[in-house]
Design an enzyme around this catalytic site. Structure first.
Site, mmCIF file in Angstrom:
data_model
loop_
_atom_site.group_PDB
_atom_site.id
_atom_site.type_symbol
_atom_site.label_atom_id
_atom_site.label_comp_id
_atom_site.label_asym_id
_atom_site.label_seq_id
_atom_site.Cartn_x
_atom_site.Cartn_y
_atom_site.Cartn_z
ATOM 1 N N HIS A 107 0.861 -1.186 0.000
ATOM 2 C CA HIS A 107 0.000 0.000 0.000
ATOM 3 C C HIS A 107 0.893 1.229 0.000
ATOM 4 C CE1 HIS A 107 -2.776 3.114 0.952
ATOM 5 N NE2 HIS A 107 -2.388 3.232 2.214
ATOM 6 N N HIS A 109 0.980 5.751 -0.944
ATOM 7 C CA HIS A 109 0.222 6.972 -1.183
ATOM 8 C C HIS A 109 0.775 7.629 -2.453
ATOM 9 C CE1 HIS A 109 -1.068 7.454 3.330
ATOM 10 N NE2 HIS A 109 -1.155 6.206 2.904
ATOM 11 N N TYR A 134 -0.414 -2.638 -21.920
ATOM 12 C CA TYR A 134 0.231 -3.163 -20.714
ATOM 13 C C TYR A 134 -0.593 -2.874 -19.465
ATOM 14 C CZ TYR A 134 4.291 -5.200 -22.801
ATOM 15 O OH TYR A 134 5.111 -6.032 -23.533
#
Length: 233
Positions: A107, A109, A134
């Protein structure tokens, strides 16, 4: 949290496998930081080792991780080593439970993906249009998850619900985008998860740079990518 003896750590997974996972998380965190995908203490990384999980500690700077301070959590969700686990631990564990192929979760930002949620996504089912081959092959569908505070356990329900819905439709997903918080991506290993993150962030950058004007690939091109490469679209 005090480090436990290696014998205790091995009860959650083989010592060598845990040590290898520690090194991989540190390597990935350093790479993400060096290339500007993460900043300060934003983001988290986890790896599944057997029935256990390693995850970055809460408020850890991903570019400067100490492998011995990574949080080790057993199959029951109890932490047995390392610093206090990231507040997104529940989300990471639930993703791995919902998708048996998920063994590495990232994860971030990432700037352009957070900017995308502020500027407006293409749709809540697909945050970006299928702009490039892609993107279609490496990323696929990415739904938007409505804003909740960081670490809110309700996010795990929303994400696993999306995973289940897409699996039922035979178009499994590899990522979601948390509104105002950035992407969560996963894969069978670090390289796979990184490939998804990198292609996703690059496509967001391209779409924002072109003022969100380009048309998606036409249906015949999408069908060809599915037929030739097995793209999940």
């Amino acid at each position: 949290m005090t480090q436990l003896p290696r014998a205790a750590v091995s009860s959650a997974g083989k010592v060598d496998e845990v040590d290898d996972a520690r090194a991989e998380i540190v390597r990935v965190g350093s790479s993400l930081f060096a290339r500007g995908y993460v900043h300060a203490s934003a983001g988290n990384i986890s790896a599944r080792v057997g029935d256990s999980h390693l995850i970055t500690p809460t408020d850890a700077a991903l570019g400067f991780l100490d492998p011995e301070r990574l949080a080790l959590v057993d199959a029951g969700g109890e932490q047995i080593a390392g610093d206090r686990a990231s507040k997104t631990l529940t989300l990471h564990r639930r993703i791995c439970a919902a998708d048996p192929t998920a063994r590495f979760v990232i994860h971030t930002h990432s700037t352009h993906l957070v900017a995308l949620t502020l500027a407006g996504v293409w749709s809540t089912d697909d945050v970006l249009p299928p702009l490039t081959p892609y993107y279609v092959m490496k990323v696929g569908h990415v739904p938007l998850i409505p804003y909740h505070r960081p670490g809110d356990p309700r996010v795990a329900d929303l994400v696993t619900g999306r995973i289940a819905d897409r699996a039922a439709g035979r178009t499994p997903i590899r990522a979601v985008l948390l509104d105002r918080l950035g992407p969560v991506v996963w894969g069978p290993d670090a390289a796979s998860a990184l490939a998804v993150l990198e292609e996703l962030e690059e496509t967001a950058r391209l779409w924002l740079l072109t003022d969100r004007r380009p048309e998606p690939l036409p249906a015949p091109a999408l069908h060809e990518l599915k037929a030739v490469f097995g793209a999940s679209w």
